[in-house]
Enzyme design. Sequence first.
Site, short mmCIF file in Angstrom:
data_model
loop_
_atom_site.label_atom_id
_atom_site.label_comp_id
_atom_site.label_asym_id
_atom_site.label_seq_id
_atom_site.Cartn_x
_atom_site.Cartn_y
_atom_site.Cartn_z
N CYS A 1 -7.76 -26.94 5.74
CA CYS A 1 -6.71 -26.16 6.40
C CYS A 1 -6.07 -27.01 7.48
O CYS A 1 -6.67 -27.96 7.99
CB CYS A 1 -7.26 -24.86 6.99
N ASP B 1 -8.16 -7.16 0.09
CA ASP B 1 -7.25 -7.36 1.23
C ASP B 1 -7.94 -6.88 2.49
O ASP B 1 -8.82 -6.01 2.44
CB ASP B 1 -5.97 -6.52 1.06
N ASP C 1 -2.72 8.21 -2.04
CA ASP C 1 -3.99 8.92 -2.24
C ASP C 1 -4.31 9.75 -1.01
O ASP C 1 -3.72 9.55 0.06
CB ASP C 1 -5.14 7.93 -2.53
N ASP D 1 0.86 -1.19 0.00
CA ASP D 1 0.00 0.00 0.00
C ASP D 1 0.90 1.24 0.00
O ASP D 1 2.11 1.13 0.06
CB ASP D 1 -0.96 -0.03 1.20
N SER D 2 0.30 2.40 -0.04
CA SER D 2 1.10 3.62 -0.19
C SER D 2 1.58 4.18 1.14
O SER D 2 2.48 5.00 1.19
CB SER D 2 0.27 4.69 -0.89
N HIS E 1 -6.95 -20.84 9.88
CA HIS E 1 -8.24 -21.26 9.33
C HIS E 1 -8.91 -20.11 8.57
O HIS E 1 -9.40 -20.29 7.45
CB HIS E 1 -9.18 -21.76 10.42
#
Lengths: 400, 351
Positions: free
Chosen positions: A317, A277, A157, A103-104, A345
Site C-alpha cells: 500500500c 462491506d 428490508d 444499499d437500500s 492501509h
Amino acid sequence: MEPRKRIKRAIEWSLKFRVDASVNRARAGHLDLPHGGVSSPVYMPVGTKASIKGITYNEMKEMGCEILLSNTYHLGNFPGTEVLDHFDGLHSFEGWSGNILTDSGGFQMVSLLKLANITEAGVEFQSPVDGSMMLLTPEESIRIQNSIGGDIMMALDDVVNPMSTPERLEEACHRTNRWIDRCIEGHNPIKPQNLFGIVQGGLDLRLRDISLAGLIPKDLPGYAIGGLCGGEKKDDFWKIVAHCTDKLPWDKPRYVMGVGYPVDLVVCACLGADMFDCVFPTRTARFGQVFTTKGFLKLRREEMKNDLTPIEPGCQCSTCRKYSKSFLCEAFHKEEATCYLLSVHNIYFLLNLMRRLRQSIVTNTLDAFVKDFMVNWFGGLENVPKWVFDAMKEAKISLE
Amino acid sequence: MEIVYYTGRGLPPYLSQHNLSSLQLCLGHFYESRNLFKSISLQEYTGNTHSNIFLMIKDTMSKGNPIQGGVKHSEITVSIPKNTKITIQEYMSFAQDTKTQYVLSFAEEAVIQSGYKRAQRSAKNAVLALDECLNYPISGKLLGNVQGGDDIEARVLCLKEMIKRNIDGVWFGGFYADDHGVANRDIVEAVSEYLIDYKKIIGLSGPGRPLDIVFAASKGFTHFETFWPFKLAGEGKALSINFENYSLEEDNIIDREYQEVTIDLNNTDFRFQKGPLVPGCKCMTCTHHHAGYIYHLLTVQEMTAHTLLAIHNIEIFENLKKFISDLKDQNKLDQAFSTFVRNFCTSPAEY
C-alpha cells in the site's frame, strides 16, 4: 428540469456470475457487471456520501478496487435525485468508472434516525433536511437507487437487530419477503442494474428458512445475508452465515452485509460467502488502529515513536511504501491527513486479504492460507478462539 | 525557479500521497524525534524521497509570535514544541544528521510588524548567527536567512552582509500566513536593487500568493515557499487561471490589492455544473470530475473535496512556474507582473 426517460420492460438482470474454483464451501468467483468484472471473494469499500475519506478514485483504482458501496439514504438527501438524474447517475457524477453497489437506505433509517417507525407501507422518519415526516417505501428506495444507477441495488428490508424479541424478528422476516415484490415492481431503470434480496430472520434458523424460501424463487441475480453484526455471539454469527450459504443457490453471489473485521471475512469466505462491506477499516483508522497480519496495531502507543519500520513490512500500500510507524505515530492527532494514510492501509489490507484468499482457493491451498492467517492474527494456534475452529470444521478447513 | 510547498511536518495538506518537487519542513515538528535521524534522513522519514527538502525554523502557519529571540544570537525560543530553547549547534547538528538538501540559517524570524527594535535586532543577530552556522559543516546547501521585519533599512543591511559570505543563496524570512500582498511586495521591491548581480538562490518565504510570486520573480527571486494552494483548497476555492491564453502587457501597474481569479465551489451555482473547474485544465481533478461533484463534497463536508481542490491548485502553481520561466526565456520577465494582473486578476473594484 426534464426527468430522465425510463422505459418499463420485462426485467433482465445483467449480472453474470461464475465460480472459477472452489475448495469445499469456499468459492473463487467472478461477477460480470455493467462496469467491469469483480473477482470474489471481495471486500467493498464504503463511499457513504460519494467519497472515501480523502482518498481519490484514482487511488482506489490503483489499490485494485473493482466495486464500491454507496448509501442510498445519504445520496437521496445530498445531492438528491434531481442532481443525480442531471448527471446521468452516480458513476458520472463522482467520476468512478468501476462498479457501485447501493444499499437500500433502510439500515441508516433505523440506525441514524431516532424517530424511525416501520409500518407495512415503509419506514417513517423525520427528514434531517427540514424536519418533516417522510416515508421510505420499497418503491421509493428503488426509485432513488435507479437514479443513482448502481450496478447492484439492495431491496429495502425491515432492518432489525438480531437481539430483538422473537415477535419483532418474525414480523421483520415476513415483511421483508413481502417488500421484495414491491421492490421488483418498482424497478424502472434507464441502464442495466441488478437487484439483490436480503435474507432476514435474526438468529432463528426457522425464520431464516422462511426468508430463504420466500426469496430464492424470485430468481434474483444475488442474495445478501442481513441482520448480523448487531452484537450477537460469534458462535451464532457464523452458524447463521453457514446455514444461509448452504441453502442459497450455488450459482448466485452471496453478500454478508456489514462485515469488515478481517477474521470474520476469512471465516465467512470459507463458509461460501462472496461479498462483504463495512466502514470499520476507515472508522478504526480514525482511532489510530491499523490491521496487520499479526492482528491490530495501535499506532498511538509510546513505543511506536522509535519504530522506523512500516505498519506491515512487505505491504504494497502507498502508506507502507512511504511511511514508518514512527512518523505516523508522531503525525497522528496533529495532522488530519494521518487518518487518511491509515485508512488507505486498512482498505488495502482487506482488498489484498481477499485477493490472497481467492488465490489460495484457485491454487487449492486454502487450508494452509487460513491456518497461516489465524496463527499469525491470534499469535499462535493455541490462541485461536473455539468459534473459529468450529466454523472451520463446518467449512472443512483443517487448522491442525 | 522553484516552488517550495509548505508542509510543516512533511505532509503537504490534503496531498500526502503526491510527489512534489520541493517541500518546506519546520524543525520544531521533528525536534523531539531528533535522535532518530542518526539512522534515517529527513527525506526518508517523511516519505518524501523524491523531493528536495528545505529546512526552516519557522512554521509559516504558526499563529502569534512563534519564534522569540533574545540578546544572544545563538539561542531562540520556539513555540513548536512549546517554549523550547534551541541553539545554533543543535539546529546545525539536526541539519547535518537529517542530510537535508537546503538549510535556512538560524535566525529569530521576527514577524513583519514586530516593531523597530526587534526588527533591528533580528537583522543583526541573523548575520551573527549565519557566521556561526558556517562553522558547522553540513552536506546540504546553506541559505542566509535575511531578517529585519518590515524595516527596509534593517533588511537591506542584513542582506548586504549576507551576500558577502560564502553561502549558496539568501532567503527572505519572517513572513507568516497573513503577510502577503502590497506589504510583501514593498519589501521585495526595496531589496531587489541589491540583488541584480546575485546569481545564487534568492528565496521568499510566506504564504506564497501567485501575485507576490510573479512580482518577486520579476525582481530576480528564484525560489518561493507557498501555502496558498492548500489555503484556497481548505476554503473550497479553486484558482481559475488558464495560462494557455494570455496577452503580454507592458503598462505599469499601480500596486494595489488585485486579486487572482478564483472560483468558490461552496456557491450553490455549481450544484448542477457539469465539466471541469477550469476548461482546458489538465489536472486529475478537472479531467476526472465535475465541478458539481466538488460542490457536493463540500456540502457534505467530505475531506476529498479539499484533496481534489489542492490537486487542481497545485497544477495551477506548476503552470505558474512555466509561465514565469517562459517569460524569462523570452527576456520579458519585466512584463510578468503586469501581464499576470491584466490577464488573470480582478481589480479591487471588482471584488
